[in-house]
Write a protein that holds these residues in place. Structure first.
Motif, PDB file in Angstrom:
ATOM      1  N   PRO A  12     -21.885  46.492   4.375  1.00  0.00           N
ATOM      2  CA  PRO A  12     -21.974  45.027   4.324  1.00  0.00           C
ATOM      3  C   PRO A  12     -20.850  44.350   5.106  1.00  0.00           C
ATOM      4  O   PRO A  12     -19.897  44.988   5.543  1.00  0.00           O
ATOM      5  CB  PRO A  12     -21.841  44.730   2.826  1.00  0.00           C
ATOM      6  N   ARG A  13     -20.991  43.070   5.243  1.00  0.00           N
ATOM      7  CA  ARG A  13     -19.914  42.233   5.781  1.00  0.00           C
ATOM      8  C   ARG A  13     -19.107  41.721   4.589  1.00  0.00           C
ATOM      9  O   ARG A  13     -19.653  41.070   3.693  1.00  0.00           O
ATOM     10  CB  ARG A  13     -20.489  41.073   6.582  1.00  0.00           C
ATOM     11  N   TYR A  14     -17.815  42.021   4.571  1.00  0.00           N
ATOM     12  CA  TYR A  14     -16.966  41.664   3.445  1.00  0.00           C
ATOM     13  C   TYR A  14     -16.196  40.372   3.745  1.00  0.00           C
ATOM     14  O   TYR A  14     -15.556  40.254   4.797  1.00  0.00           O
ATOM     15  CB  TYR A  14     -15.969  42.789   3.146  1.00  0.00           C
ATOM     16  N   ASP A  15     -16.209  39.449   2.789  1.00  0.00           N
ATOM     17  CA  ASP A  15     -15.449  38.210   2.946  1.00  0.00           C
ATOM     18  C   ASP A  15     -13.946  38.470   2.977  1.00  0.00           C
ATOM     19  O   ASP A  15     -13.192  37.687   3.554  1.00  0.00           O
ATOM     20  CB  ASP A  15     -15.780  37.234   1.812  1.00  0.00           C
ATOM     21  N   ASP A  16     -13.526  39.570   2.321  1.00  0.00           N
ATOM     22  CA  ASP A  16     -12.092  39.879   2.304  1.00  0.00           C
ATOM     23  C   ASP A  16     -11.690  40.861   3.399  1.00  0.00           C
ATOM     24  O   ASP A  16     -10.600  41.436   3.362  1.00  0.00           O
ATOM     25  CB  ASP A  16     -11.658  40.402   0.930  1.00  0.00           C
ATOM     26  N   CYS A  17     -12.562  41.036   4.379  1.00  0.00           N
ATOM     27  CA  CYS A  17     -12.182  41.835   5.546  1.00  0.00           C
ATOM     28  C   CYS A  17     -11.106  41.083   6.321  1.00  0.00           C
ATOM     29  O   CYS A  17     -11.275  39.889   6.631  1.00  0.00           O
ATOM     30  CB  CYS A  17     -13.394  42.086   6.442  1.00  0.00           C
ATOM     31  N   PRO A  18     -10.012  41.720   6.679  1.00  0.00           N
ATOM     32  CA  PRO A  18      -8.942  41.014   7.396  1.00  0.00           C
ATOM     33  C   PRO A  18      -9.288  40.678   8.840  1.00  0.00           C
ATOM     34  O   PRO A  18      -8.589  39.879   9.471  1.00  0.00           O
ATOM     35  CB  PRO A  18      -7.757  41.986   7.320  1.00  0.00           C
ATOM     36  N   THR A  19     -10.354  41.274   9.371  1.00  0.00           N
ATOM     37  CA  THR A  19     -10.724  41.010  10.761  1.00  0.00           C
ATOM     38  C   THR A  19     -11.806  39.950  10.884  1.00  0.00           C
ATOM     39  O   THR A  19     -11.664  38.990  11.641  1.00  0.00           O
ATOM     40  CB  THR A  19     -11.183  42.314  11.453  1.00  0.00           C
TER      41      THR A  19
END
Length: 376
Positions: free
Chosen positions: A350-357
């Motif tokens: 998935p696409r994570y909202d807390d991904c730093p990128t």
């Protein structure tokens, strides 16, 4: 009726099986068989020779007067539902070298020659950046130049070595010691003078290096293999910042793997790091151990299998640009098993909202990012 001058697609044969049955198509999964005891449908198809709908209706009713106009139009709609109809008025204006592409695109149900021509036109006006001209990138470049991408920018910092010649087939013995990007550009121009080729001799040591070349491109191809994983992270950061889709590919001994990141739509490469961190308790330790081993992998590349993986990479780029069919590798890793000629898809991440990128996270909160060497 959406077709003014309906015809059967030129890619679809029509042939009798028995006096009362016939088929359209000859490919598994796209062929339909019709039972037609009175010959009404067969006659309708014989009248689809480029004349307009009203003329087709009049001709069929001359032979079968009991058929109404609506009956005949229903027959045409059925043929269209199967994906067999095209419009004789949609003559393709693309260069003849690309007509086979148009025929391929139009072979998909619901795609007319006119629509397929627009897809090829998108390719002709597209811009693709290829990072890395080793066994992956140089073969992808060859395929994309052949298929008609209008603008190709190719980048590599290396020179041609003898060990490259068994799999990087644009290069010749006479090219040893020359810059790969310049040699590849020259050969690609010979292959297709209609494609504009821009060559760049440069290293990618950070995401900022990628940003220097990425703007104004429709798709990026990441065929970099050094440093392992870090090169992909650098490209990933740049494509997310510039909102440009990227097709990633890597060869792994007897397997190949392809995945595509579309910023804002799929998870990015760092989301994949988070996915494994969250779902595999061994992941961080395994990655740390691999990095600390200082393992320097030997080149493993068998050219027939390189063409398999690079064909997938090139086709994914074409799918992104033309939408002739949905890309197979959006946000998931597609694995090709060379010895078996098989493939399978890993579970999509998935696409994570807390991904730093691509989200709002912090790199310091995730141990995995501390294990990557060098600058992002």
């Amino acid at each position: 009726m959406k077709y003014k001058r309906p015809i059967i697609k030129k890619t679809q044969p029509v042939y009798r099986i028995t006096p009362s049955t016939f088929r359209i198509g000859a490919q598994l999964g796209t062929t339909a068989e019709f039972t037609d005891r009175r010959g009404e449908m067969w006659n309708l198809i014989q009248n689809l020779d480029g004349r307009d709908v009203d003329e087709v209706v009049a001709s069929v009713r001359t032979r079968f007067p009991w058929l109404s106009r609506d009956d005949i139009l229903d027959g045409l709609r059925m043929l269209d539902k199967y994906g067999f109809l095209d419009d004789a008025a949609s003559e393709s204006a693309v260069p003849s070298r690309y007509l086979p592409n148009v025929r391929y695109f139009s072979g998909f149900p619901g795609t007319s020659t006119a629509e397929a021509t627009k897809m090829q036109d998108k390719l002709l006006s597209s811009k693709i950046l290829i990072l890395g001209l080793g066994g992956g990138g140089v073969n992808v470049a060859t395929l994309l130049a052949g298929v008609g991408v209008g603008n190709l920018t190719i980048l590599d910092s290396d020179v041609v070595e003898e060990s490259n010649l068994g799999r990087q087939l644009l290069y010749r013995e006479m090219d040893i010691g020359k810059a790969k990007a310049e040699v590849a550009a020259s050969r690609l121009r010979e292959l297709n003078s209609l494609t504009k080729i821009t060559s760049i001799v440069a290293r990618i040591d950070s995401s900022q290096d990628v940003l220097e070349y990425i703007s104004d491109n429709d798709v990026v191809i990441c065929a970099l293999d050094e440093p392992p994983f870090m090169a992909q992270r650098r490209v990933n950061k740049a494509i997310v910042d510039e909102h440009v889709p990227c097709v990633f590919g890597a060869n792994q001994l007897t397997h190949g793997r392809v995945f595509t990141v579309v910023p804002g739509e799929t998870g990015c490469f760092d989301c994949l790091n988070l996915y494994y961190s969250r779902n595999d308790p061994k992941f961080v330790n395994q990655f740390r151990g691999f990095q600390q081993s200082n393992y320097q992998p030997e080149t493993v590349a068998y050219v027939p299998t390189m063409w398999i993986i690079t064909a997938v990479m090139a086709d994914e780029a074409v799918r992104l640009i033309t939408d002739y069919i949905k890309p197979k590798t959006l946000g998931l890793q597609y694995e090709i098993v060379y010895p078996d000629y098989t493939s399978f898809a890993h579970k999509a991440w998935p696409r994570y909202d807390d991904c730093p990128t691509c989200g709002k996270g912090n790199y310091d909160e995730w141990p995995i990012f501390q294990e990557y060497p060098g600058y992002l």
